[in-house]
Design a protein around this motif. Structure first.
Motif, PDB file in Angstrom:
ATOM      1  N   PRO A  27      54.304 -78.494  26.178  1.00  0.00           N
ATOM      2  CA  PRO A  27      54.557 -79.394  25.036  1.00  0.00           C
ATOM      3  C   PRO A  27      55.451 -78.757  23.970  1.00  0.00           C
ATOM      4  O   PRO A  27      56.175 -79.450  23.265  1.00  0.00           O
ATOM      5  CB  PRO A  27      53.153 -79.651  24.472  1.00  0.00           C
ATOM      6  CG  PRO A  27      52.213 -79.305  25.574  1.00  0.00           C
ATOM      7  CD  PRO A  27      52.880 -78.271  26.408  1.00  0.00           C
ATOM      8  N   TYR A  28      55.403 -77.414  23.880  1.00  0.00           N
ATOM      9  CA  TYR A  28      56.145 -76.736  22.813  1.00  0.00           C
ATOM     10  C   TYR A  28      57.629 -76.542  23.164  1.00  0.00           C
ATOM     11  O   TYR A  28      58.411 -76.084  22.342  1.00  0.00           O
ATOM     12  CB  TYR A  28      55.448 -75.414  22.451  1.00  0.00           C
ATOM     13  CG  TYR A  28      54.077 -75.705  21.890  1.00  0.00           C
ATOM     14  CD1 TYR A  28      53.908 -75.978  20.548  1.00  0.00           C
ATOM     15  CD2 TYR A  28      52.971 -75.812  22.735  1.00  0.00           C
ATOM     16  CE1 TYR A  28      52.659 -76.333  20.045  1.00  0.00           C
ATOM     17  CE2 TYR A  28      51.725 -76.161  22.247  1.00  0.00           C
ATOM     18  CZ  TYR A  28      51.569 -76.426  20.899  1.00  0.00           C
ATOM     19  OH  TYR A  28      50.343 -76.788  20.397  1.00  0.00           O
ATOM     20  N   PHE A  29      57.990 -76.918  24.379  1.00  0.00           N
ATOM     21  CA  PHE A  29      59.416 -76.974  24.733  1.00  0.00           C
ATOM     22  C   PHE A  29      59.944 -78.393  24.490  1.00  0.00           C
ATOM     23  O   PHE A  29      61.136 -78.612  24.473  1.00  0.00           O
ATOM     24  CB  PHE A  29      59.624 -76.657  26.217  1.00  0.00           C
ATOM     25  CG  PHE A  29      59.467 -75.204  26.557  1.00  0.00           C
ATOM     26  CD1 PHE A  29      60.414 -74.272  26.155  1.00  0.00           C
ATOM     27  CD2 PHE A  29      58.380 -74.767  27.300  1.00  0.00           C
ATOM     28  CE1 PHE A  29      60.278 -72.940  26.481  1.00  0.00           C
ATOM     29  CE2 PHE A  29      58.239 -73.434  27.636  1.00  0.00           C
ATOM     30  CZ  PHE A  29      59.186 -72.514  27.228  1.00  0.00           C
ATOM     31  N   THR A 240      62.692 -66.258  13.846  1.00  0.00           N
ATOM     32  CA  THR A 240      61.946 -67.484  14.147  1.00  0.00           C
ATOM     33  C   THR A 240      61.003 -67.249  15.331  1.00  0.00           C
ATOM     34  O   THR A 240      61.408 -66.695  16.354  1.00  0.00           O
ATOM     35  CB  THR A 240      62.941 -68.623  14.463  1.00  0.00           C
ATOM     36  OG1 THR A 240      63.785 -68.787  13.315  1.00  0.00           O
ATOM     37  CG2 THR A 240      62.233 -69.926  14.771  1.00  0.00           C
ATOM     38  N   SER A 241      59.770 -67.670  15.168  1.00  0.00           N
ATOM     39  CA  SER A 241      58.756 -67.388  16.196  1.00  0.00           C
ATOM     40  C   SER A 241      59.062 -68.098  17.511  1.00  0.00           C
ATOM     41  O   SER A 241      59.474 -69.267  17.510  1.00  0.00           O
ATOM     42  CB  SER A 241      57.380 -67.841  15.696  1.00  0.00           C
ATOM     43  OG  SER A 241      57.077 -67.180  14.504  1.00  0.00           O
ATOM     44  N   ASN A 242      58.828 -67.403  18.596  1.00  0.00           N
ATOM     45  CA  ASN A 242      59.000 -67.960  19.945  1.00  0.00           C
ATOM     46  C   ASN A 242      57.729 -68.751  20.275  1.00  0.00           C
ATOM     47  O   ASN A 242      56.824 -68.251  20.949  1.00  0.00           O
ATOM     48  CB  ASN A 242      59.229 -66.797  20.914  1.00  0.00           C
ATOM     49  CG  ASN A 242      59.471 -67.253  22.335  1.00  0.00           C
ATOM     50  OD1 ASN A 242      59.396 -68.455  22.632  1.00  0.00           O
ATOM     51  ND2 ASN A 242      59.757 -66.312  23.209  1.00  0.00           N
ATOM     52  N   VAL A 243      57.659 -69.971  19.757  1.00  0.00           N
ATOM     53  CA  VAL A 243      56.393 -70.710  19.791  1.00  0.00           C
ATOM     54  C   VAL A 243      55.846 -70.931  21.213  1.00  0.00           C
ATOM     55  O   VAL A 243      54.680 -70.626  21.478  1.00  0.00           O
ATOM     56  CB  VAL A 243      56.498 -72.034  18.993  1.00  0.00           C
ATOM     57  CG1 VAL A 243      55.200 -72.834  19.096  1.00  0.00           C
ATOM     58  CG2 VAL A 243      56.817 -71.745  17.535  1.00  0.00           C
ATOM     59  N   PRO A 244      56.633 -71.443  22.182  1.00  0.00           N
ATOM     60  CA  PRO A 244      56.037 -71.669  23.509  1.00  0.00           C
ATOM     61  C   PRO A 244      55.435 -70.382  24.097  1.00  0.00           C
ATOM     62  O   PRO A 244      54.333 -70.404  24.662  1.00  0.00           O
ATOM     63  CB  PRO A 244      57.226 -72.143  24.360  1.00  0.00           C
ATOM     64  CG  PRO A 244      58.237 -72.649  23.381  1.00  0.00           C
ATOM     65  CD  PRO A 244      58.060 -71.837  22.137  1.00  0.00           C
ATOM     66  N   ALA A 245      56.135 -69.273  23.906  1.00  0.00           N
ATOM     67  CA  ALA A 245      55.636 -68.004  24.448  1.00  0.00           C
ATOM     68  C   ALA A 245      54.375 -67.545  23.714  1.00  0.00           C
ATOM     69  O   ALA A 245      53.447 -66.997  24.325  1.00  0.00           O
ATOM     70  CB  ALA A 245      56.724 -66.936  24.358  1.00  0.00           C
ATOM     71  N   ILE A 246      54.328 -67.799  22.406  1.00  0.00           N
ATOM     72  CA  ILE A 246      53.135 -67.430  21.622  1.00  0.00           C
ATOM     73  C   ILE A 246      51.931 -68.245  22.092  1.00  0.00           C
ATOM     74  O   ILE A 246      50.822 -67.713  22.266  1.00  0.00           O
ATOM     75  CB  ILE A 246      53.410 -67.629  20.106  1.00  0.00           C
ATOM     76  CG1 ILE A 246      54.356 -66.528  19.624  1.00  0.00           C
ATOM     77  CG2 ILE A 246      52.111 -67.645  19.295  1.00  0.00           C
ATOM     78  CD1 ILE A 246      54.815 -66.663  18.183  1.00  0.00           C
ATOM     79  N   ILE A 247      52.159 -69.549  22.351  1.00  0.00           N
ATOM     80  CA  ILE A 247      51.070 -70.389  22.858  1.00  0.00           C
ATOM     81  C   ILE A 247      50.618 -69.840  24.222  1.00  0.00           C
ATOM     82  O   ILE A 247      49.428 -69.755  24.529  1.00  0.00           O
ATOM     83  CB  ILE A 247      51.531 -71.873  22.997  1.00  0.00           C
ATOM     84  CG1 ILE A 247      52.052 -72.394  21.660  1.00  0.00           C
ATOM     85  CG2 ILE A 247      50.422 -72.745  23.584  1.00  0.00           C
ATOM     86  CD1 ILE A 247      51.093 -72.322  20.494  1.00  0.00           C
ATOM     87  N   GLY A 248      51.608 -69.417  25.015  1.00  0.00           N
ATOM     88  CA  GLY A 248      51.323 -68.879  26.350  1.00  0.00           C
ATOM     89  C   GLY A 248      50.514 -67.592  26.303  1.00  0.00           C
ATOM     90  O   GLY A 248      49.539 -67.435  27.058  1.00  0.00           O
ATOM     91  N   ILE A 249      50.854 -66.685  25.409  1.00  0.00           N
ATOM     92  CA  ILE A 249      50.090 -65.416  25.358  1.00  0.00           C
ATOM     93  C   ILE A 249      48.671 -65.701  24.855  1.00  0.00           C
ATOM     94  O   ILE A 249      47.700 -65.092  25.337  1.00  0.00           O
ATOM     95  CB  ILE A 249      50.798 -64.313  24.510  1.00  0.00           C
ATOM     96  CG1 ILE A 249      50.112 -62.962  24.717  1.00  0.00           C
ATOM     97  CG2 ILE A 249      50.897 -64.622  23.059  1.00  0.00           C
ATOM     98  CD1 ILE A 249      50.815 -61.777  24.073  1.00  0.00           C
ATOM     99  N   GLY A 250      48.553 -66.658  23.933  1.00  0.00           N
ATOM    100  CA  GLY A 250      47.216 -67.020  23.446  1.00  0.00           C
ATOM    101  C   GLY A 250      46.353 -67.523  24.590  1.00  0.00           C
ATOM    102  O   GLY A 250      45.210 -67.085  24.772  1.00  0.00           O
ATOM    103  N   LYS A 251      46.924 -68.416  25.396  1.00  0.00           N
ATOM    104  CA  LYS A 251      46.171 -68.989  26.514  1.00  0.00           C
ATOM    105  C   LYS A 251      45.840 -67.897  27.547  1.00  0.00           C
ATOM    106  O   LYS A 251      44.724 -67.863  28.089  1.00  0.00           O
ATOM    107  CB  LYS A 251      47.011 -70.105  27.156  1.00  0.00           C
ATOM    108  CG  LYS A 251      46.286 -70.891  28.218  1.00  0.00           C
ATOM    109  CD  LYS A 251      45.187 -71.770  27.620  1.00  0.00           C
ATOM    110  CE  LYS A 251      44.363 -72.451  28.685  1.00  0.00           C
ATOM    111  NZ  LYS A 251      43.208 -73.161  28.128  1.00  0.00           N
ATOM    112  N   ALA A 252      46.803 -67.021  27.802  1.00  0.00           N
ATOM    113  CA  ALA A 252      46.562 -65.940  28.775  1.00  0.00           C
ATOM    114  C   ALA A 252      45.406 -65.058  28.312  1.00  0.00           C
ATOM    115  O   ALA A 252      44.585 -64.602  29.125  1.00  0.00           O
ATOM    116  CB  ALA A 252      47.836 -65.114  28.964  1.00  0.00           C
ATOM    117  N   CYS A 253      45.316 -64.831  26.994  1.00  0.00           N
ATOM    118  CA  CYS A 253      44.212 -64.019  26.455  1.00  0.00           C
ATOM    119  C   CYS A 253      42.885 -64.752  26.608  1.00  0.00           C
ATOM    120  O   CYS A 253      41.869 -64.141  26.966  1.00  0.00           O
ATOM    121  CB  CYS A 253      44.457 -63.701  24.983  1.00  0.00           C
ATOM    122  SG  CYS A 253      45.727 -62.463  24.737  1.00  0.00           S
TER     123      CYS A 253
END
Ligand SMILES: Cc1ncc(COP(=O)(O)O)c(C=O)c1O
Length: 376
Positions: A27-29, A240-253
């Motif tokens: 969704p963040y893309f 600027t924050s890399n939002v999709p990747a940040i969401i991804g690392i959160g989910k991976a954690c």
């Protein structure tokens, strides 16, 4: 090459993305493309998602969300942590301690710090890859500002006795940094219980996306900014924050926290099978301390074996030998050489790193291929 035929045992280089991580990012893309720093409601909604990811990471590490800085990966985190701390504490001293078997991201950052006036002591390891604690104790000085020791070695899987190292470091009133790139998401980590000051990690080592990682900085530890600009990430890392990747690392954690026990038991079973059967081959042995080793990494030396040749010959097998190729010259792994292996032994060793996606069928096939190859 058809990747469905690929036998992938190079998970310390990178892991495949977990499907659920991919889903969380999509969704963040698209619709949620906003800038998390924008002050409008759309931006604030994105910022809330970024903060949630910070919380997911801090839950995995038992840190506070404010103690997590998003970066482009472990290399950047290591640069920020080591250079930032060295500069912030230089009035106290200019001496740093690290270990000879660290990843190049640490070793090269230390070399740079030497060039700008810091002094670095590189501690040896014993033949089993474990740091020489006596040498470490003797290296600590009044002007030692930082001790940087990795948690898990990327080539051998050897786990360093960081509890003891942290105790000695803090007794000396120095700061403890750990490159935990091969530990985060794989083994339980509690930064508070261990009293870690700084810790670096990368999402793609535990089924997250590439190009995103983080640095844990304990509250009160000073770090000099390395990337100046718009003041993102509490002023420590602008851009600027890399939002999709940040969401991804959160989910991976989040997934890692929930599934770590099951995954580690499964991967350990595969690793045991692989190791037990490969070690039945005459003249073969494991590099590194077996009882202090992570459950997904094997480093095996084979007799009269050219690892590079083998890697090149089998196009559907992805394994590694830790050697570096510079100017067409293959150099043996610095980690294995520091552990006392000869060049020939180091170049005859393979790193086999497993993941939750591997199967027993793949383990069997790899064993068959290696055995057949060696018989010839
Ligand atoms: C122990 C260790 N430290 C640091 C890194 C660098 O990570 P990245 O390339 O994601 O920045 C790696 C990657 O292989 C690693 O294994």
């Amino acid at each position: 090459m058809n990747t469905s035929e690929l036998i992938y045992f190079d998970n310390n280089a990178t892991t495949p993305l977990d499907e659920r991580v991919l889903e969380s990012m999509l969704p963040y893309f698209k619709n949620d493309f906003g800038n998390s720093s924008s002050s409008h409601h759309f931006g604030k909604r994105i910022n809330n998602a970024v903060q949630k990811a910070r919380e997911q990471i801090s839950s995995l590490l038992n840190a506070e969300p404010k103690e997590i800085i998003f970066t482009s990966g472990a290399t950047e985190s290591i640069n920020l942590g080591l250079k930032g701390c060295a500069i912030a504490y230089q009035s106290k001293g200019k001496h740093i301690i690290t270990c000879k078997t660290e990843h190049k991201a640490v070793l090269d950052t230390c070399k740079y710090l030497e060039q700008i006036g810091f002094e670095v002591t590189y501690i040896s390891v014993k033949n089993d890859g474990i740091i020489d604690i006596e040498e470490f104790k003797n290296a600590l000085r009044k002007d030692t500002i930082i001790v940087s020791i990795m948690w898990v070695n990327n080539e051998t899987g050897v786990i360093q006795p960081i509890e003891d190292i942290i105790e000695l470091t803090h007794e000396n009133d120095s700061i403890f940094f750990t490159d935990a790139t091969q530990a985060v998401g794989k083994i339980p980590i509690d930064v508070y219980e261990l009293d870690i000051d700084l810790l670096s990690f990368s999402a793609h080592k535990f089924y997250g996306p590439k190009g995103i990682g983080g640095l844990f900085i304990k509250r009160g530890i000073k770090v000099d900014t390395q990337l100046h600009g718009g003041g993102h990430e509490y002023g420590l890392r602008s851009g600027t924050s890399n939002v999709p990747a940040i969401i991804g690392i959160g989910k991976a954690c989040e997934i890692a926290l929930e599934e770590m026990k099951v995954n580690s038991e499964y991967v350990k079973y595969l690793q045991n099978e692989l190791e037990d059967r490969l070690l039945q081959i005459k003249g073969t042995y494991s590099n590194g301390n077996k009882s202090n080793r992570i459950y997904n990494t094997l480093n095996i030396c084979f007799p009269s074996f050219d690892a590079n040749f083998f890697i090149d010959k089998y196009k559907n097998i992805a394994v590694s030998n830790g050697s570096a190729c510079t100017a067409a010259l293959v150099q043996p792994s610095h980690v294995l050489i520091e552990m006392g292996l000869s060049e020939e032994q180091a170049l005859g060793s393979l790193r086999l790193s497993l993941s939750k996606k591997n199967t027993i069928e793949e383990v069997n096939e790899l064993i068959n291929i290696i055995t057949t190859y060696l018989k010839r």
